[in-house]
Design a protein around this motif. Structure first.
Motif, PDB file in Angstrom:
ATOM      1  N   GLU A 181       0.808  -1.228   0.000  1.00 39.53           N
ATOM      2  CA  GLU A 181       0.000   0.000   0.000  1.00 39.53           C
ATOM      3  C   GLU A 181       0.846   1.287   0.000  1.00 39.53           C
ATOM      4  OE1 GLU A 181      -3.361   0.593  -0.478  1.00 39.53           O
ATOM      5  OE2 GLU A 181      -3.406  -1.519  -1.019  1.00 39.53           O
ATOM      6  N   PRO A 182       1.859   1.409   0.858  1.00 41.50           N
ATOM      7  CA  PRO A 182       2.659   2.641   0.801  1.00 41.50           C
ATOM      8  C   PRO A 182       3.373   2.822  -0.545  1.00 41.50           C
ATOM      9  CG  PRO A 182       3.037   1.514   2.887  1.00 41.50           C
ATOM     10  CD  PRO A 182       2.251   0.574   2.012  1.00 41.50           C
ATOM     11  N   LEU A 183       3.905   1.724  -1.090  1.00 43.24           N
ATOM     12  CA  LEU A 183       4.598   1.814  -2.373  1.00 43.24           C
ATOM     13  C   LEU A 183       3.604   2.092  -3.502  1.00 43.24           C
ATOM     14  CD1 LEU A 183       7.296   1.806  -3.740  1.00 43.24           C
ATOM     15  CD2 LEU A 183       7.248  -0.690  -3.739  1.00 43.24           C
ATOM     16  N   LEU A 184       2.396   1.561  -3.398  1.00 40.97           N
ATOM     17  CA  LEU A 184       1.357   1.831  -4.380  1.00 40.97           C
ATOM     18  C   LEU A 184       1.090   3.327  -4.485  1.00 40.97           C
ATOM     19  CD1 LEU A 184      -0.916   1.063  -6.332  1.00 40.97           C
ATOM     20  CD2 LEU A 184      -2.337   0.551  -4.341  1.00 40.97           C
ATOM     21  N   GLU A 185       0.998   3.997  -3.362  1.00 43.02           N
ATOM     22  CA  GLU A 185       0.735   5.443  -3.381  1.00 43.02           C
ATOM     23  C   GLU A 185       1.919   6.217  -3.960  1.00 43.02           C
ATOM     24  OE1 GLU A 185      -2.278   6.789  -2.977  1.00 43.02           O
ATOM     25  OE2 GLU A 185      -2.869   4.685  -2.793  1.00 43.02           O
ATOM     26  N   LYS A 186       3.139   5.748  -3.709  1.00 45.41           N
ATOM     27  CA  LYS A 186       4.314   6.397  -4.302  1.00 45.41           C
ATOM     28  C   LYS A 186       4.340   6.201  -5.819  1.00 45.41           C
ATOM     29  CE  LYS A 186       7.271   6.136  -0.234  1.00 45.41           C
ATOM     30  NZ  LYS A 186       8.493   5.551   0.347  1.00 45.41           N
ATOM     31  N   LEU A 187       3.961   4.994  -6.272  1.00 45.96           N
ATOM     32  CA  LEU A 187       3.894   4.738  -7.712  1.00 45.96           C
ATOM     33  C   LEU A 187       2.829   5.607  -8.375  1.00 45.96           C
ATOM     34  CD1 LEU A 187       4.184   0.875  -8.239  1.00 45.96           C
ATOM     35  CD2 LEU A 187       5.687   2.650  -9.151  1.00 45.96           C
ATOM     36  N   LEU A 188       1.679   5.725  -7.718  1.00 47.45           N
ATOM     37  CA  LEU A 188       0.613   6.557  -8.261  1.00 47.45           C
ATOM     38  C   LEU A 188       1.066   8.010  -8.357  1.00 47.45           C
ATOM     39  CD1 LEU A 188      -2.251   7.026  -9.276  1.00 47.45           C
ATOM     40  CD2 LEU A 188      -2.996   7.101  -6.874  1.00 47.45           C
ATOM     41  N   ASP A 189       1.732   8.504  -7.334  1.00 43.92           N
ATOM     42  CA  ASP A 189       2.240   9.869  -7.357  1.00 43.92           C
ATOM     43  C   ASP A 189       3.220  10.055  -8.520  1.00 43.92           C
ATOM     44  OD1 ASP A 189       2.746  12.580  -6.181  1.00 43.92           O
ATOM     45  OD2 ASP A 189       4.742  11.715  -5.897  1.00 43.92           O
ATOM     46  N   LEU A 190       4.144   9.100  -8.686  1.00 44.47           N
ATOM     47  CA  LEU A 190       5.099   9.158  -9.787  1.00 44.47           C
ATOM     48  C   LEU A 190       4.373   9.159 -11.124  1.00 44.47           C
ATOM     49  CD1 LEU A 190       8.018   8.942 -10.986  1.00 44.47           C
ATOM     50  CD2 LEU A 190       7.650   6.461 -10.929  1.00 44.47           C
ATOM     51  N   ALA A 191       3.416   8.255 -11.278  1.00 43.56           N
ATOM     52  CA  ALA A 191       2.693   8.153 -12.547  1.00 43.56           C
ATOM     53  C   ALA A 191       1.988   9.466 -12.884  1.00 43.56           C
ATOM     54  CB  ALA A 191       1.692   7.004 -12.488  1.00 43.56           C
ATOM     55  N   THR A 245      -7.952  12.362 -21.990  1.00 42.28           N
ATOM     56  CA  THR A 245      -6.785  11.485 -22.061  1.00 42.28           C
ATOM     57  C   THR A 245      -5.882  11.599 -20.839  1.00 42.28           C
ATOM     58  OG1 THR A 245      -5.552  13.178 -23.252  1.00 42.28           O
ATOM     59  CG2 THR A 245      -6.727  11.543 -24.594  1.00 42.28           C
ATOM     60  N   GLY A 246      -6.170  12.511 -19.937  1.00 38.90           N
ATOM     61  CA  GLY A 246      -5.304  12.720 -18.778  1.00 38.90           C
ATOM     62  C   GLY A 246      -5.720  11.888 -17.581  1.00 38.90           C
ATOM     63  N   TRP A 247      -5.070  12.168 -16.477  1.00 40.54           N
ATOM     64  CA  TRP A 247      -5.391  11.498 -15.219  1.00 40.54           C
ATOM     65  C   TRP A 247      -6.748  11.990 -14.727  1.00 40.54           C
ATOM     66  CZ3 TRP A 247      -3.170   7.339 -13.417  1.00 40.54           C
ATOM     67  CH2 TRP A 247      -1.897   7.015 -13.899  1.00 40.54           C
ATOM     68  N   ASN A 248      -7.608  11.059 -14.348  1.00 39.45           N
ATOM     69  CA  ASN A 248      -8.933  11.378 -13.812  1.00 39.45           C
ATOM     70  C   ASN A 248      -9.267  10.353 -12.733  1.00 39.45           C
ATOM     71  OD1 ASN A 248      -9.956   9.006 -15.107  1.00 39.45           O
ATOM     72  ND2 ASN A 248     -10.217  10.151 -17.007  1.00 39.45           N
ATOM     73  N   ALA A 249     -10.390  10.515 -12.080  1.00 43.55           N
ATOM     74  CA  ALA A 249     -10.766   9.637 -10.967  1.00 43.55           C
ATOM     75  C   ALA A 249     -10.863   8.177 -11.398  1.00 43.55           C
ATOM     76  CB  ALA A 249     -12.085  10.098 -10.348  1.00 43.55           C
ATOM     77  N   GLU A 250     -11.366   7.922 -12.596  1.00 49.35           N
ATOM     78  CA  GLU A 250     -11.507   6.539 -13.070  1.00 49.35           C
ATOM     79  C   GLU A 250     -10.147   5.886 -13.268  1.00 49.35           C
ATOM     80  OE1 GLU A 250     -15.204   8.721 -14.392  1.00 49.35           O
ATOM     81  OE2 GLU A 250     -13.069   9.165 -14.434  1.00 49.35           O
ATOM     82  N   ARG A 251      -9.211   6.636 -13.795  1.00 51.24           N
ATOM     83  CA  ARG A 251      -7.875   6.071 -14.008  1.00 51.24           C
ATOM     84  C   ARG A 251      -7.149   5.839 -12.685  1.00 51.24           C
ATOM     85  NH1 ARG A 251      -5.089   7.600 -19.586  1.00 51.24           N
ATOM     86  NH2 ARG A 251      -6.914   7.465 -20.910  1.00 51.24           N
ATOM     87  N   VAL A 252      -7.295   6.736 -11.757  1.00 54.96           N
ATOM     88  CA  VAL A 252      -6.680   6.564 -10.434  1.00 54.96           C
ATOM     89  C   VAL A 252      -7.267   5.333  -9.756  1.00 54.96           C
ATOM     90  CG1 VAL A 252      -6.467   7.569  -8.127  1.00 54.96           C
ATOM     91  CG2 VAL A 252      -6.039   8.984 -10.157  1.00 54.96           C
ATOM     92  N   GLN A 253      -8.571   5.181  -9.823  1.00 51.92           N
ATOM     93  CA  GLN A 253      -9.236   4.013  -9.220  1.00 51.92           C
ATOM     94  C   GLN A 253      -8.753   2.730  -9.882  1.00 51.92           C
ATOM     95  OE1 GLN A 253     -13.503   4.137  -9.499  1.00 51.92           O
ATOM     96  NE2 GLN A 253     -13.767   2.267  -8.328  1.00 51.92           N
ATOM     97  N   TRP A 254      -8.665   2.733 -11.216  1.00 51.91           N
ATOM     98  CA  TRP A 254      -8.190   1.554 -11.933  1.00 51.91           C
ATOM     99  C   TRP A 254      -6.763   1.223 -11.513  1.00 51.91           C
ATOM    100  CZ3 TRP A 254      -3.979   0.420 -14.826  1.00 51.91           C
ATOM    101  CH2 TRP A 254      -3.982  -0.805 -15.504  1.00 51.91           C
ATOM    102  N   PHE A 255      -5.885   2.216 -11.456  1.00 53.18           N
ATOM    103  CA  PHE A 255      -4.481   2.022 -11.104  1.00 53.18           C
ATOM    104  C   PHE A 255      -4.359   1.301  -9.765  1.00 53.18           C
ATOM    105  CE2 PHE A 255      -0.381   3.267  -9.367  1.00 53.18           C
ATOM    106  CZ  PHE A 255       0.474   3.236 -10.457  1.00 53.18           C
ATOM    107  N   ARG A 256      -5.072   1.799  -8.769  1.00 52.73           N
ATOM    108  CA  ARG A 256      -5.003   1.165  -7.441  1.00 52.73           C
ATOM    109  C   ARG A 256      -5.554  -0.257  -7.479  1.00 52.73           C
ATOM    110  NH1 ARG A 256      -6.845   6.638  -4.955  1.00 52.73           N
ATOM    111  NH2 ARG A 256      -4.886   7.417  -4.072  1.00 52.73           N
ATOM    112  N   ALA A 257      -6.711  -0.453  -8.097  1.00 53.28           N
ATOM    113  CA  ALA A 257      -7.339  -1.780  -8.142  1.00 53.28           C
ATOM    114  C   ALA A 257      -6.456  -2.779  -8.895  1.00 53.28           C
ATOM    115  CB  ALA A 257      -8.720  -1.686  -8.795  1.00 53.28           C
ATOM    116  N   TYR A 258      -5.851  -2.323  -9.969  1.00 52.55           N
ATOM    117  CA  TYR A 258      -4.997  -3.190 -10.773  1.00 52.55           C
ATOM    118  C   TYR A 258      -3.808  -3.706  -9.955  1.00 52.55           C
ATOM    119  CZ  TYR A 258      -1.473  -4.464 -14.222  1.00 52.55           C
ATOM    120  OH  TYR A 258      -0.501  -5.123 -14.913  1.00 52.55           O
TER     121      TYR A 258
END
Length: 166
Positions: free
Chosen positions: A14-24, A41-54
């Motif tokens: 979980e902590p590394l996931l948030e760091k990866l999301l921030d980097l992305a 085409t940019g970052w939006n709530a759906e993409r952030v949600q997908w990133f974490r779930a993936y």
């Protein structure tokens, strides 16, 4: 010859996931990291949600329910991107994919990460790794060729497939 950077793979907790999301979000285009989701085409709530779930689904490993595992690519201890292995329908074969933040590209980090993932695949008993990219992604093609991949071009859909036998 330049020295390879200090690169490691780390399980995505979980902590590394948030760091990866921030980097992305700071250092990569959303289309390089996620499928097209939501408006624009940019970052939006759906993409952030997908990133974490993936990444959470892939935390169980290639033999887990998702048949896939992701790792953070760490360079000098900091997240530089992510790499994955996903089982295919062909026994003994897995697909790989990688994304790196823009500021980490062109420094041999991808080359080292791919070598590390090939070693992971071999330890997991896999015999072949495949990857897919576009004809315009010369960097990915160079990376795959350097790892010993045989590239196949499909001019009809601008696709390039790669295969590395372990």
């Amino acid at each position: 010859m330049s020295r390879s950077p200090e690169v490691h793979l780390a399980d995505v907790d979980e902590p590394l996931l948030e760091k990866l999301l921030d980097l992305a979000q700071r250092d990569a285009a959303a289309d390089e990291v996620t499928p097209p989701l939501g408006a624009g085409t940019g970052w939006n709530a759906e993409r952030v949600q997908w990133f974490r779930a993936y990444h959470r689904a892939a935390a169980k490993g290639v033999d887990g329910p998702a048949g896939e595992q992701t790792w953070a690519v760490l360079c000098g201890g900091d997240p530089a991107g992510s790499i994955r292995l996903k089982r295919t329908a062909d026994p003994g074969t897995a697909e790989t994919g990688i994304w790196l933040g823009r500021s980490f590209r062109g420094q041999r980090i991808g080359t080292v990460a791919l070598q590390l993932i090939l070693a992971e695949a071999s330890r997991a008993g896999l015999r072949r790794i495949v990857a897919h990219t576009t004809a315009g992604n010369a960097g990915a093609q160079r990376l795959l060729t350097a790892a010993g991949a045989v590239l196949t071009y499909d001019d009809d859909d601008d696709a390039v497939s790669a295969a590395v036998d372990l």
